[in-house]
Every structure is written in structure tokens, then in C-alpha cells.
Design a protein around this motif. Structure first.
Motif, short mmCIF file in Angstrom:
data_model
loop_
_atom_site.label_atom_id
_atom_site.label_comp_id
_atom_site.label_asym_id
_atom_site.label_seq_id
_atom_site.Cartn_x
_atom_site.Cartn_y
_atom_site.Cartn_z
N SER A 1 83.89 14.80 -38.99
CA SER A 1 83.78 16.53 -39.12
C SER A 1 84.18 17.22 -39.66
O SER A 1 85.44 16.76 -40.69
CB SER A 1 84.22 17.20 -37.78
N GLU B 1 87.38 18.74 -40.68
CA GLU B 1 89.10 18.39 -40.87
C GLU B 1 88.91 18.11 -41.92
O GLU B 1 90.66 18.37 -42.12
CB GLU B 1 88.70 16.45 -39.87
N PRO C 1 79.71 21.16 -37.49
CA PRO C 1 80.57 21.00 -36.15
C PRO C 1 79.83 21.55 -35.45
O PRO C 1 79.28 22.84 -35.91
CB PRO C 1 82.09 22.13 -36.61
N GLU D 1 83.91 23.75 -31.94
CA GLU D 1 84.90 22.81 -31.90
C GLU D 1 86.00 23.28 -32.26
O GLU D 1 86.02 23.96 -33.29
CB GLU D 1 84.21 21.48 -32.82
N PHE E 1 89.85 21.15 -34.58
CA PHE E 1 90.36 20.35 -35.33
C PHE E 1 91.82 21.01 -35.08
O PHE E 1 92.53 22.17 -35.83
CB PHE E 1 90.21 20.12 -36.02
N SER F 1 83.70 28.08 -40.44
CA SER F 1 84.74 27.74 -40.04
C SER F 1 86.06 27.97 -40.19
O SER F 1 86.11 28.56 -41.94
CB SER F 1 85.09 25.99 -40.64
N SER G 1 87.59 17.94 -32.29
CA SER G 1 86.41 17.05 -33.02
C SER G 1 86.71 15.56 -33.10
O SER G 1 85.95 15.09 -32.49
CB SER G 1 86.93 17.19 -35.03
N TRP H 1 82.97 14.12 -31.41
CA TRP H 1 82.29 12.65 -32.37
C TRP H 1 82.81 11.60 -32.12
O TRP H 1 82.32 10.88 -33.00
CB TRP H 1 81.92 13.14 -33.98
#
Length: 447
Positions: free
Chosen positions: A69, A72, A129, A133, A135, A161, A330, A334
Motif C-alpha cells: 500500500s 507504507e 489506499p 486505511e 498503517f 495520506s 494496510s 490487501w
């Protein structure tokens, strides 16, 4: 228990930088297109070459996905947590700016080159993403303790993000956000990165405002894409110190990849002016951001290594195993797609990816029909006009010279500066949580 798989590759555990002089192969030799999918790849190329809008709106074939993703990628701000923490050891604003600049350069190799250098294969596309979402990750350092990181997808259209990181022991933390707009230009893809990072320390009232580089994705037509950085970026201190970097792409017929130079100067002007008369360099910096660079004290002529990628590996990242993550994290979101990609079953990967996307469309439709506005769970938007004076003046110095920073920031709701008596308060910011609590009371914890 933690999953220490590198954020750089779904199939690699390596965190070792290139050896020797620190210079990885200039161009990858491995083609990212499976032989049986060459026809599909050519059809995809025809589509992007004729597309005039933002390329992020196009659906990417599953064989071009890297199984990671985009959230990350933000973790690379903490590849060298000790370099971040050492900023707090500086004795004065000038030395702090030098250390902040070094930390910024340390984040670049992992962000934009490590995936290609380790695999010697072309850069693939990360997952877009889903809305909300998350992380979460952490790093442990024997001297400075733990650095924590959290990233949340705060917008889907446009995709944005937001992230926060903190080393509580060292007393340093930052919030940032990034968004990318891409379009084809000639034989490469130009990616404009919009966003900013704001760095703070508990031991000083200084604030550091960072801008993001643009990217060129080269060698797409050959199936061996890799990234070059371009444009000018800045770090602006609320004390007037500024670091200015110029990132160079390789000329067509000669020269080298990944070179940059920069300077640190003090400028008390209200707004940046290119080559302003008061911008006399205190330090100059030169080198390769994928390898090593050197810094020179202009007054004394003394020169030393600024940052060397090959001198040490990036710190080991701690991520909870998929089965212990929440439904919004994440790798949990996925994991079926990633598993299919790892086994080379691209048809299954496409079906699983489509199922996720259709579920998100259904949720958006439900919210629209119910007239429900979605809001991020861990970040809040703050306009510069409503922010601290130091933030307002520092970003106004950079704008409009670097208009990609925008006019506001996504800020972690329980960031330390959001809870001090002198700071503004927001209805969505908790009045009882500490920054560390926010990690343990999020939908899932990194520890």
C-alpha cells in the motif's frame, strides 16, 4: 510478535543498503512485465499515452503492482530513527537545521530508490489506499528507544495520506501529508507531490517546515521503470534558517543519475526570493541521494560526510502480523491481493482487488444516501491561518515559491502541540489522551 518484512518489497526481507561506494545500479536490468503479459502491457501503455488527466485515475494491471500500500511508503521518514532523534542534541538553531537537513536526506533512498536497488528490477505501482486505511509501525533504537509511526488515508478523491511520527524519549515528533498527481510527459511520467511535513521538538519552540520533491518515472516504455527526483525543495525554520535543495535528473546524453546540491542559509525576509541578497550560504551540500553526500562549512572550508546510505542499514521495522491487525490496517486490507501477486496468480489478484474497490464504492453510496460525512479517525485539518504563528510565517515564506505545500496541514489529533494550554484546540482533538496513548487506543496497536 512482529512482522519485520521490509516495506520495500513484498518478496524481500533485505534491509541492507548497496555496498562499495554506495551507488546502486543506475538503471534496473530486470523487466517487470511477465512474458505472457507483454501484449496487455502494450495495451496499457497505449491507454496512458493517450490519457490527458491524472494517471492515478487509471486502473493498473495487477502484474504491475508491487503488493504494498502507498501508506507504507510514509514509513521511510523513520528509516534511520537515530538520525531523527539526534536532532534534539543540537545546541543552537543553526546546528539543528543542519541535523534536520541530514535527517531529510536520510529518508530519500528508502522512499524512492531502495525497491529498485535491492531487486535490480523496475519500480512497480503500490496499491491506492482505501478511505480510512491505516498503517502502524515502530522502530527500536538502543540509545533513543522507540519511534512510532501511524498513517491514515484521509481522502480518496483526491487521494491524500496523513502521517504522524514520534520519539517520545528524544522529545521529537512531526505530522505530514502527501498526495500525488501524475501525467505522461515525453517518454517518462512526471509526478507532482503535494503536501508538507512539520517537525517539532519539546525542548525548543522552533518549528521546521519541509516540502516534497517532484518525481520522474523513467524507462516506462522498456518495462524497467525507476524514479528520479526533480525540482527544488526547502526546509524552513521558524528561526529564519533555510535549507534549499536542487534535485537533478540525468541529462539525456551524459552525466549521472540522482545528483543533488543544496545550501543552508539564514534569511529573515518574509518571503523567499530566488537568489535573494540575504541568502549567503553557511553550508553547502553536494552528492548523490542514493549514495553519499558531503557538507562544507563555507567560512572555514571544512568538509565532512553529510549522509552515506552504505554506511549502515536502515533500522528494522516492527509491524504486527496480518492476523493481529484491524480490518482497516494496510496489510490486512490487501493481504489476499498480495498473496496472489506473490504466487504470480494475477487473475486472482485482479479479482480480489476489484472486490475491495467495489466494497468501497458501496460504502460511499451508503454514506451519500444517508447524508453521512466521513471523517478521519486520527487526523484533523488545520488551515495555516488558524495555526501557530511560527507555522503560519514559516509556510508563508515558502508560498507561493513552492505552491505544492498548499495552505494547511493534516495534524495528528493528539499531537503534543495540540494539547498544550497555549495551542488552539479543536472539537475532535482528545483532551485526555497522550500521544503514546493514541497509538495503543487506535483500531490496532503497533506493540
Amino acid at each position: 510478535m512482529s512482522d519485520t518484512k521490509s516495506v520495500n518489497s513484498a518478496a524481500s526481507n533485505s534491509t541492507t543498503p548497496p555496498k562499495g561506494n554506495g551507488t546502486p545500479p543506475s538503471e534496473p536490468t530486470g523487466n517487470i512485465v511477465p512474458t505472457s503479459y507483454v501484449g496487455d502491457f502494450m495495451s496499457f501503455l497505449k491507454g496512458i499515452l493517450s490519457f490527458t488527466g491524472d494517471l492515478s485515475a487509471l486502473t493498473c494491471p495487477s502484474f504491475l503492482l508491487n503488493g504494498i500500500s502507498l501508506l507504507e511508503y510514509g514509513a521511510h521518514w523513520n528509516d534511520y530513527p537515530h538520525v531523527l532523534a539526534e536532532i534534539t542534541k543540537a545546541k543552537d538553531p543553526e546546528e539543528r537545521m543542519r541535523r534536520v537537513a541530514r535527517w531529510f536526506v536520510s529518508t530519500l533512498y528508502g522512499s524512492y530508490n531502495k525497491r529498485v536497488a535491492e531487486s535490480n528490477s523496475g519500480e512497480k505501482k503500490p496499491f491506492n489506499p482505501i478511505l480510512g486505511e491505516q498503517f502502524l509501525a515502530s522502530w527500536d533504537d538502543p540509545e533513543f528507544g522507540q519511534t512510532k509511526f501511524i498513517c491514515e488515508q484521509v481522502s480518496h478523491h483526491p487521494p491524500v495520506s496523513a502521517f504522524f511520527f514520534e520519539n517520545a524519549n528524544a522529545g521529537i515528533y512531526g505530522s505530514g501529508h502527501f498526495s500525488q498527481k501524475s501525467k505522461f510527459k515525453g517518454t517518462s511520467m512526471k509526478v507532482v507531490q503535494e503536501g508538507r511535513v512539520t517537525l517539532r521538538m519539546k525542548g525548543t519552540d522552533e518549528i521546521y517546515c519541509l516540502t516534497l520533491p517532484n518525481l520522474n518515472i523513467c524507462s516506462i516504455l522498456s518495462g524497467k521503470p525507476f524514479l528520479e527526483m526533480s525540482s527544488t525543495t526547502f526546509i524552513r525554520s521558524s528561526k529564519g534558517y533555510t535549507a534549499e535543495f536542487q534535485w537533478y535528473t540525468k541529462p539525456m546524453l551524459y552525466g549521472e543519475y540522482h545528483k543533488f546540491d543544496g545550501k543552508i542559509f539564514k534569511d529573515d525576509a518574509a518571503a523567499y526570493v530566488p537568489n535573494g541578497s540575504s541568502q549567503e550560504a553557511i553550508y553547502t551540500i553536494k552528492g548523490k541521494w542514493v549514495a553519499d553526500s558531503r557538507i562544507t562549512n563555507v567560512k572555514t572550508g571544512e568538509q565532512e560526510v553529510f549522509f552515506d546510505v552504505s554506511a549502515q542499514p536502515a533500522a528494522e521495522i516492527n509491524i504486527k502480523p496480518v492476523e493481529e491487525q484491524s480490518s482497516l490496517e494496510s496489510r490486512r486490507v490487501w493481504h489476499k491481493v498480495t498473496e496472489a501477486l506473490a504466487s504470480g496468480d494475477y487473475d486472482v489478484a485482479s479479482r480480489e482487488k476489484t472486490a475491495i474497490e467495489e466494497e468501497q464504492r458501496a460504502l460511499r453510496k451508503e454514506r451519500a444516501e444517508a447524508n453521512v460525512e466521513w471523517k478521519p479517525s486520527m487526523f484533523v485539518w488545520v488551515e495555516d491561518a488558524d495555526d501557530d504563528e511560527a507555522v503560519k510565517t514559516s509556510y508563508s515564506y515558502l508560498y507561493p515559491a513552492k505552491d505544492s505545500i498548499g495552505t494547511g496541514s493534516w495534524v495528528f489529533k493528539t499531537s503534543p502541540h495540540m494539547k498544550t494550554p497555549s495551542s488552539r484546540t479543536t472539537p475532535s482533538a482528545s483532551g485526555t489522551q497522550t500521544p503514546s496513548d493514541a497509538f495503543s487506543t487506535a483500531p490496532s496497536s503497533v506493540v
